[in-house]
Design an enzyme around this catalytic site. Structure first.
Site, PDB file in Angstrom:
ATOM      1  N   LYS A  80       8.146  -4.564  14.798  1.00  0.00           N
ATOM      2  CA  LYS A  80       8.620  -3.308  14.198  1.00  0.00           C
ATOM      3  C   LYS A  80       9.585  -2.601  15.158  1.00  0.00           C
ATOM      4  CE  LYS A  80       7.671  -1.632  10.784  1.00  0.00           C
ATOM      5  NZ  LYS A  80       8.221  -1.800   9.402  1.00  0.00           N
ATOM      6  N   TYR A  97       2.841  -7.458  16.114  1.00  0.00           N
ATOM      7  CA  TYR A  97       3.274  -6.598  14.997  1.00  0.00           C
ATOM      8  C   TYR A  97       4.150  -5.458  15.494  1.00  0.00           C
ATOM      9  CZ  TYR A  97       2.974  -2.635  11.754  1.00  0.00           C
ATOM     10  OH  TYR A  97       3.287  -1.558  10.977  1.00  0.00           O
ATOM     11  N   THR A 144       3.832 -11.043  -1.258  1.00  0.00           N
ATOM     12  CA  THR A 144       2.973 -11.805  -0.358  1.00  0.00           C
ATOM     13  C   THR A 144       1.537 -11.486  -0.761  1.00  0.00           C
ATOM     14  OG1 THR A 144       2.692 -10.012   1.235  1.00  0.00           O
ATOM     15  CG2 THR A 144       4.632 -11.441   1.521  1.00  0.00           C
ATOM     16  N   HIS A 190      -5.791  -4.026  22.520  1.00  0.00           N
ATOM     17  CA  HIS A 190      -6.082  -2.926  21.591  1.00  0.00           C
ATOM     18  C   HIS A 190      -5.639  -1.591  22.191  1.00  0.00           C
ATOM     19  CE1 HIS A 190      -9.261  -1.592  18.374  1.00  0.00           C
ATOM     20  NE2 HIS A 190      -8.021  -1.244  18.087  1.00  0.00           N
ATOM     21  N   PHE A 225       0.826  -1.209   0.000  1.00  0.00           N
ATOM     22  CA  PHE A 225       0.000   0.000   0.000  1.00  0.00           C
ATOM     23  C   PHE A 225       0.866   1.269   0.000  1.00  0.00           C
ATOM     24  CE2 PHE A 225      -2.355   2.898   3.114  1.00  0.00           C
ATOM     25  CZ  PHE A 225      -2.994   3.601   2.111  1.00  0.00           C
ATOM     26  N   ASP A 272      12.731 -12.055  -1.746  1.00  0.00           N
ATOM     27  CA  ASP A 272      12.421 -12.032  -0.311  1.00  0.00           C
ATOM     28  C   ASP A 272      13.579 -11.322   0.411  1.00  0.00           C
ATOM     29  OD1 ASP A 272      12.068 -12.706   2.402  1.00  0.00           O
ATOM     30  OD2 ASP A 272      11.222 -14.666   1.900  1.00  0.00           O
ATOM     31  N   LEU A 332      -9.104  -1.003   8.045  1.00  0.00           N
ATOM     32  CA  LEU A 332     -10.407  -0.454   8.436  1.00  0.00           C
ATOM     33  C   LEU A 332     -11.140   0.305   7.325  1.00  0.00           C
ATOM     34  CD1 LEU A 332     -12.455   0.043  10.807  1.00  0.00           C
ATOM     35  CD2 LEU A 332     -11.298   2.229  11.138  1.00  0.00           C
ATOM     36  N   THR A 337       6.376   2.473  12.403  1.00  0.00           N
ATOM     37  CA  THR A 337       5.036   2.857  12.846  1.00  0.00           C
ATOM     38  C   THR A 337       5.063   3.553  14.207  1.00  0.00           C
ATOM     39  OG1 THR A 337       2.962   1.898  13.639  1.00  0.00           O
ATOM     40  CG2 THR A 337       4.866   0.468  13.701  1.00  0.00           C
ATOM     41  N   ASP A 338       4.027   4.355  14.466  1.00  0.00           N
ATOM     42  CA  ASP A 338       3.897   4.955  15.806  1.00  0.00           C
ATOM     43  C   ASP A 338       3.460   3.916  16.841  1.00  0.00           C
ATOM     44  OD1 ASP A 338       1.273   4.585  14.974  1.00  0.00           O
ATOM     45  OD2 ASP A 338       0.618   6.651  15.341  1.00  0.00           O
ATOM     46  N   GLU A 339       3.039   2.726  16.361  1.00  0.00           N
ATOM     47  CA  GLU A 339       2.566   1.700  17.307  1.00  0.00           C
ATOM     48  C   GLU A 339       3.690   1.197  18.210  1.00  0.00           C
ATOM     49  OE1 GLU A 339      -0.134  -1.214  15.699  1.00  0.00           O
ATOM     50  OE2 GLU A 339      -0.667   0.107  14.048  1.00  0.00           O
TER      51      GLU A 339
HETATM   52  P1  NAD Z   1       1.609  -3.695   3.091  1.00  0.00           P
HETATM   53  O1  NAD Z   1       1.308  -4.913   3.900  1.00  0.00           O
HETATM   54  O2  NAD Z   1       0.528  -3.086   2.266  1.00  0.00           O
HETATM   55  O3  NAD Z   1       2.825  -3.996   2.093  1.00  0.00           O
HETATM   56  C1  NAD Z   1       3.966  -4.713   2.481  1.00  0.00           C
HETATM   57  C2  NAD Z   1       4.719  -5.133   1.228  1.00  0.00           C
HETATM   58  O4  NAD Z   1       5.895  -5.828   1.641  1.00  0.00           O
HETATM   59  C3  NAD Z   1       3.917  -6.074   0.325  1.00  0.00           C
HETATM   60  O5  NAD Z   1       4.005  -5.649  -1.007  1.00  0.00           O
HETATM   61  C4  NAD Z   1       4.603  -7.416   0.521  1.00  0.00           C
HETATM   62  O6  NAD Z   1       4.546  -8.242  -0.633  1.00  0.00           O
HETATM   63  C5  NAD Z   1       6.030  -7.000   0.846  1.00  0.00           C
HETATM   64  N1  NAD Z   1       6.741  -8.003   1.659  1.00  0.00           N
HETATM   65  C6  NAD Z   1       6.298  -8.603   2.792  1.00  0.00           C
HETATM   66  N2  NAD Z   1       7.222  -9.475   3.243  1.00  0.00           N
HETATM   67  C7  NAD Z   1       8.276  -9.396   2.386  1.00  0.00           C
HETATM   68  C8  NAD Z   1       9.543 -10.044   2.324  1.00  0.00           C
HETATM   69  N3  NAD Z   1       9.899 -10.962   3.236  1.00  0.00           N
HETATM   70  N4  NAD Z   1      10.395  -9.726   1.317  1.00  0.00           N
HETATM   71  C9  NAD Z   1      10.023  -8.811   0.375  1.00  0.00           C
HETATM   72  N5  NAD Z   1       8.834  -8.180   0.372  1.00  0.00           N
HETATM   73  C10 NAD Z   1       7.971  -8.475   1.369  1.00  0.00           C
HETATM   74  O7  NAD Z   1       2.206  -2.647   4.126  1.00  0.00           O
HETATM   75  P2  NAD Z   1       2.070  -1.044   4.104  1.00  0.00           P
HETATM   76  O8  NAD Z   1       0.817  -0.665   4.772  1.00  0.00           O
HETATM   77  O9  NAD Z   1       2.370  -0.554   2.737  1.00  0.00           O
HETATM   78  O10 NAD Z   1       3.281  -0.662   5.079  1.00  0.00           O
HETATM   79  C11 NAD Z   1       4.591  -0.397   4.581  1.00  0.00           C
HETATM   80  C12 NAD Z   1       5.506  -0.126   5.752  1.00  0.00           C
HETATM   81  O11 NAD Z   1       5.017   0.973   6.497  1.00  0.00           O
HETATM   82  C13 NAD Z   1       5.630  -1.291   6.724  1.00  0.00           C
HETATM   83  O12 NAD Z   1       6.950  -1.385   7.155  1.00  0.00           O
HETATM   84  C14 NAD Z   1       4.701  -0.907   7.866  1.00  0.00           C
HETATM   85  O13 NAD Z   1       5.148  -1.474   9.081  1.00  0.00           O
HETATM   86  C15 NAD Z   1       4.847   0.602   7.862  1.00  0.00           C
HETATM   87  N6  NAD Z   1       3.677   1.336   8.370  1.00  0.00           N
HETATM   88  C16 NAD Z   1       2.435   1.186   7.807  1.00  0.00           C
HETATM   89  C17 NAD Z   1       1.369   1.949   8.300  1.00  0.00           C
HETATM   90  C18 NAD Z   1       0.002   1.879   7.670  1.00  0.00           C
HETATM   91  O14 NAD Z   1      -0.903   2.590   8.107  1.00  0.00           O
HETATM   92  N7  NAD Z   1      -0.236   1.114   6.627  1.00  0.00           N
HETATM   93  C19 NAD Z   1       1.539   2.807   9.368  1.00  0.00           C
HETATM   94  C20 NAD Z   1       2.817   2.909   9.930  1.00  0.00           C
HETATM   95  C21 NAD Z   1       3.871   2.190   9.399  1.00  0.00           C
END
Ligand code: NAD
Length: 350
Positions: free
Chosen positions: A162, A158, A35, A293, A11, A58, A198, A133-135
């Site tokens: 992180k 999770y 994935t 939560h 995303f 990977d 969500l 993440t802020d989590e």
């Molecule tokens: P996502 O789950 O949509 O995408 C993760 C991507 O990583 C996917 O394309 C997946 O195929 C790839 N991936 C997973 N495991 C892998 C591996 N072993 N090797 C190579 N590729 C792999 O996640 P997102 O929401 O885009 O989040 C991206 C980053 O931002 C993450 O590190 C997440 O922790 C962080 N983050 C996300 C949010 C949020 O609101 N979505 C908030 C804070 C931080």
């Protein structure tokens, strides 16, 4: 600039790649294992740009990462690849530990070895940027915000994974001198959001007339950040951030979950009048709360704002309206995700 983006089919990663291809002249090597959360269809036009190339690799696979680095000779690595869904981490933490902790370690080791082969000036210019993440900071009460110095207190598998990856990045900077940057951001929303999270979950279920599950009483508060604002913040930190520093990125848009769900329902009543399930609020169902939560997250983004001049361009109300409209206009994209067609298999999502 030649840049490796890990997780560039996810995303946020896909938003970063689209932004880089659209707004810079950089070339992107997109390292993504694909994935269930990886979808190259989320790249839009960037997918076929001659400045973008996907490597189905990977991050836990050291020889494959070494080969990508040797071929691409990147000047920076933006690390977004992760297992990212809290509920999945509660059901089974193993992939979270493998990718988020083990994968980040493997990537750091590979990048460090590559970085040491560079000449002095290329080493000084190189950046390894970690997205988190802020989590990791745990849960807030009714007041206060997370700053870059808030102590870590992760509560879910999770966020614990992180947090561990953040500490590894910090250690590779302090111990080995790798020029790292790190960002911790709040909940993202926007186009191409995977339908288990969500906002897209509620939009899609409401359009189908399905119940809208809300944990507990829906009183948990999240700070929402538009994914395109986040993508811009990340490239700004990459260009201008100080090595060894961390930056919080937030949308300055705190909302209770129930209020987000009600807003989506009202937007759908207005924007999808042909839908038979109005008023969509009647579909809301409160379900047993998620274990552990966190009550509230809120980001103090004053450091990135004062040091680098970043501010979010989207306010939440118009960003949410645009997002609902995007999901109405892009039923093909999420239809292919729900059916599993984007992976050539059934995922059992819809
Ligand atoms: P996502 O789950 O949509 O995408 C993760 C991507 O990583 C996917 O394309 C997946 O195929 C790839 N991936 C997973 N495991 C892998 C591996 N072993 N090797 C190579 N590729 C792999 O996640 P997102 O929401 O885009 O989040 C991206 C980053 O931002 C993450 O590190 C997440 O922790 C962080 N983050 C996300 C949010 C949020 O609101 N979505 C908030 C804070 C931080």
């Amino acid at each position: 600039m030649r840049i490796v983006v890990t997780g560039g089919a996810g995303f946020i990663g896909s938003a970063v790649v689209r932004h880089i291809i659209r707004d810079t002249d950089w070339t992107v090597a997109n390292v993504d294992k694909l994935t269930y959360a990886g979808n190259l269809e989320s790249l839009g036009e960037a997918r076929t740009s001659n400045r973008h190339r996907h490597y189905k690799v990977d991050i836990c696979d050291r020889p494959a990462i070494d080969a990508v680095l040797a071929e691409v000779q990147p000047e920076a690595v933006l690390h977004l690849a992760a297992e990212s869904h809290v509920d999945r981490s509660i059901d089974g933490a193993a992939p979270f530990i493998e990718t988020n902790v083990g994968g980040t370690y493997t990537l750091l080791e590979a990048v460090l070895a590559y970085w040491r082969t560079l000449d002095e000036s290329a080493r000084a210019r190189f950046r390894f940027q970690h997205i988190s993440t802020d989590e990791v900071f745990g849960s807030l009460g009714a007041t206060g915000r997370f700053t870059e110095t808030t102590p870590y207190a992760p509560n879910s598998p999770y966020s614990a994974s992180k947090a561990a990856s953040d500490h590894l990045v910090r250690a590779w900077h302090h111990t080995y001198g790798l020029p790292t940057l790190a960002t911790n951001c709040s909940n993202n929303y926007g186009p191409y959001h995977f339908p288990e999270k969500l906002i897209p979950l509620i939009i899609i279920r409401a359009l189908r007339g399905e119940s809208l599950p809300v944990y507990g009483k829906g009183e948990n508060v999240r700070d929402w950040l538009h994914v395109e604002d986040h993508a811009e913040a990340l490239t700004l930190v990459l260009r201008r951030g100080r090595p060894g520093e961390t930056y919080n990125v937030g949308g300055d848009s705190e909302r209770r979950n129930i209020d987000v769900v009600r807003s989506i329902c009202r937007l759908l009543d207005e924007l999808a009048p042909e839908n038979l399930h109005r008023p969509h609020e009647s579909l809301i169902r409160f379900v047993t709360d998620r274990p552990g939560h966190d009550a509230r997250y809120a980001i103090d983004a004053s450091k990135i704002s004062s040091e680098l001049g970043w501010r979010p361009r989207h306010d939440f109300d118009s960003g949410l309206r645009d997002t609902v409209r995007w999901f109405l206009d892009n039923r093909d994209w999420w239809g292919r995700v729900m059916s599993g067609a984007y992976r050539g298999e059934r995922l059992g999502l819809g």
